[in-house]
Design a protein around this motif. Structure first.
Motif, mmCIF file in Angstrom:
data_model
loop_
_atom_site.group_PDB
_atom_site.id
_atom_site.type_symbol
_atom_site.label_atom_id
_atom_site.label_comp_id
_atom_site.label_asym_id
_atom_site.label_seq_id
_atom_site.Cartn_x
_atom_site.Cartn_y
_atom_site.Cartn_z
ATOM 1 N N LEU A 63 -11.428 -22.491 3.482
ATOM 2 C CA LEU A 63 -11.549 -22.252 2.146
ATOM 3 C C LEU A 63 -12.652 -21.474 1.566
ATOM 4 C CD1 LEU A 63 -11.433 -26.209 1.124
ATOM 5 C CD2 LEU A 63 -9.537 -24.340 0.933
ATOM 6 N N GLY A 64 -13.388 -21.006 2.717
ATOM 7 C CA GLY A 64 -14.512 -19.935 2.310
ATOM 8 C C GLY A 64 -13.682 -18.700 1.841
ATOM 9 N N ILE A 65 -12.817 -18.271 2.483
ATOM 10 C CA ILE A 65 -12.232 -17.002 2.064
ATOM 11 C C ILE A 65 -11.845 -16.879 0.387
ATOM 12 C CG2 ILE A 65 -10.322 -15.529 2.238
ATOM 13 C CD1 ILE A 65 -10.397 -16.023 5.351
ATOM 14 N N PRO A 66 -11.169 -17.760 -0.019
ATOM 15 C CA PRO A 66 -10.698 -17.744 -1.568
ATOM 16 C C PRO A 66 -12.204 -18.028 -2.369
ATOM 17 C CG PRO A 66 -9.783 -19.659 -0.560
ATOM 18 C CD PRO A 66 -10.231 -18.923 0.659
ATOM 19 N N VAL A 67 -13.054 -18.926 -1.962
ATOM 20 C CA VAL A 67 -14.098 -18.971 -2.707
ATOM 21 C C VAL A 67 -15.080 -17.738 -2.850
ATOM 22 C CG1 VAL A 67 -16.299 -20.292 -2.633
ATOM 23 C CG2 VAL A 67 -14.248 -21.524 -2.154
ATOM 24 N N LEU A 68 -14.917 -17.100 -1.714
ATOM 25 C CA LEU A 68 -15.626 -15.722 -1.656
ATOM 26 C C LEU A 68 -15.057 -14.639 -2.352
ATOM 27 C CD1 LEU A 68 -17.909 -13.727 -0.600
ATOM 28 C CD2 LEU A 68 -16.340 -13.328 1.293
ATOM 29 N N ALA A 69 -13.733 -14.806 -2.535
ATOM 30 C CA ALA A 69 -12.844 -13.855 -3.770
ATOM 31 C C ALA A 69 -13.015 -14.195 -4.964
ATOM 32 C CB ALA A 69 -11.379 -13.916 -3.103
ATOM 33 N N ALA A 70 -13.321 -15.622 -5.115
ATOM 34 C CA ALA A 70 -13.527 -15.961 -6.604
ATOM 35 C C ALA A 70 -14.820 -15.486 -6.903
ATOM 36 C CB ALA A 70 -13.406 -17.433 -6.724
ATOM 37 N N GLY A 71 -15.989 -15.349 -6.099
ATOM 38 C CA GLY A 71 -17.104 -15.002 -6.297
ATOM 39 C C GLY A 71 -17.419 -13.485 -6.763
ATOM 40 N N LEU A 72 -16.339 -12.757 -5.825
ATOM 41 C CA LEU A 72 -16.380 -11.293 -6.055
ATOM 42 C C LEU A 72 -15.756 -10.984 -7.437
ATOM 43 C CD1 LEU A 72 -15.414 -10.118 -2.527
ATOM 44 C CD2 LEU A 72 -17.768 -10.123 -3.545
ATOM 45 N N VAL A 73 -14.518 -11.704 -7.853
ATOM 46 C CA VAL A 73 -14.061 -11.614 -9.130
ATOM 47 C C VAL A 73 -14.959 -11.994 -10.055
ATOM 48 C CG1 VAL A 73 -12.168 -12.327 -10.458
ATOM 49 C CG2 VAL A 73 -11.627 -12.123 -8.128
#
Length: 435
Positions: A63-73
């Protein structure tokens, strides 16, 4: 009031910049930008740290990958806000970087994570917080102290009335006290405040320039992205130019040589039918057809010269440009000083550039003489066409020079026009030298 060049005349100021800076609108806008930077940067910093930390903790569950993507967005969204804020308060227009290219789902997440723009926005969210804190504290402190000291005579009465002391206390150890209460001390306080007040706008502008650097460096498109966009635009220009050239060739063939050859075939057919009945009429028709053949051949030669002249391939720019100059309606002096020949592509572009410029001289300039100079300057091929005509040429949209400038830009070239009303006109073109 508008000038003849469409600009408003500069406002006349009676005070030097150092004295009017504290009251200028620019100072207040930049000061407001610095004040707003702290709360916004706190939110950005918190978002970036929380999302990166959360994604690192959740990587084991994927789940860390989509969370990181959301943070970058989210950081990119903050970046868009910062660019709008800078446009409104700092007066700078930071170009928006390219959007994320990817479809929905994991492909989009992968595109976000692989985008350097996203990571630069994250870096901005982190590094801007300490800078915003520093610039906020320094600018606000100096602003308050400067104006407070300048206006000290207006509110010095507050101390004896409500505080029970004579003025601002500079020193006190229980036995000795020093207050700013005498006329000399108050005057000196005002002078110190005036110095600080006059210096604060320039300090604020220095802080704002640092913010501009951070904005352009981290929130704008990178040089590689700008180059990619430029190349894509240049490719479109090249494609459009090639398509226009093909349409021109097709039109010239259809309306010129092809039409003459069709008429020639019909005349020869009629001459063949009359050959036995009326030999003299057939001979006249064959003679007329012979003239049409010559005209068609000349049109084909002109068309071939327009595509790529043989003299350019065989003898280079000097001979080719001299041939073009001989067909110009005004006398043209040609000087070519090249140590060697550039690559055929650049040589062809240089030829057609000078050819089009000389056509403009013939049609529009009203000149009595013109000149063409070609030389090499380091890694650039320089072309210059001058005339003593009426001037007024420009690269404004829709003109032939504008299209020529676009074609040169497609190969990293430059077109500069110096053509005041009344003349003379000097058009200088630069092309990359590729031997």
């Amino acid at each position: 009031m508008e000038t003849e060049y469409g600009r408003r005349p500069a406002r006349q100021h009676f005070l030097p910049p150092a004295l009017r800076a504290p009251l200028e609108a620019r100072t207040f806008r930049e000061f407001g930008y610095l004040l707003l930077s702290l709360p916004i940067s706190i939110v950005m910093f918190t978002w970036a740290i929380v999302m990166v930390s959360l994604s690192a903790g959740l990587l084991i569950t994927f789940l860390g990958i989509p969370v990181l993507a959301a943070g970058l967005v989210g950081c990119r969204a903050f970046g868009a806000l910062e660019r709008k804020r800078a446009r409104a308060l700092l007066g700078v227009d930071v170009p928006a970087p390219q959007p994320v290219r990817g479809k929905r789902g994991m492909a989009w997440i992968g595109a976000v994570l692989k985008s350097g723009v996203s990571w630069r926005h994250l870096l901005y969210s982190v590094v801007h917080f300490p800078w915003a804190l520093f610039s906020f504290v320094v600018s606000l402190s100096l602003w308050v102290y400067g104006w407070g000291l300048v206006t000290y005579p207006l509110w010095q009465w507050v101390f004896p009335t409500y505080v029970g002391q004579d003025g601002i206390q500079l020193y006190g150890d229980g036995t000795h006290d020093f207050y700013l209460d005498s006329p000399f001390e108050i005057t000196l306080t005002v002078l110190v405040g005036l110095v600080v007040t006059l210096a604060v706008p320039w300090i604020i502008r220095g802080f704002a320039y640092v913010d501009r650097g951070l904005l352009f460096g981290l929130l704008g498109p990178s040089r590689l992205e700008e180059r990619v966009v430029e190349l894509e635009s240049d490719r479109g220009v090249v494609v459009d130019t090639s398509a226009a050239d093909l349409r021109r060739i097709e039109r010239d063939l259809h309306d010129g040589a092809q039409a003459r050859l069709v008429a020639l075939a019909m005349d020869l057919g009629l001459a063949k039918e009359k050959l036995t009945e009326d030999p003299q009429a057939a001979a006249r028709m064959v003679d007329s057809a012979h003239g049409e053949v010559k005209v068609a051949l000349q049109e084909l030669r002109d068309l071939a010269r327009g595509i790529h002249p043989a003299v350019l391939t065989d003898r280079g720019l000097d001979a080719a440009l001299s041939s073009v100059a001989s067909r110009c309606t005004v006398p043209v002096q040609v000087e070519v000083d090249l140590p060697c020949r550039p690559v055929p592509a650049i040589e062809g572009i240089a030829y057609f550039t000078v050819s089009e410029l000389l056509q403009n001289v013939s049609k529009h300039s009203g000149a009595s003489r013109a000149g063409v100079d070609v030389w090499r300057a380091q890694d650039r091929l320089m072309l210059q066409v001058t005339d003593n005509g009426r001037g007024g040429a420009s690269v404004s949209g829709g003109s032939g020079l504008a299209g020529l400038a676009e074609r040169l830009d497609a190969v990293d070239g430059i077109l500069v026009v110096d053509s005041p009303r009344g003349g003379p006109t000097t058009v200088t073109a630069e092309l990359p030298w590729r031997a």
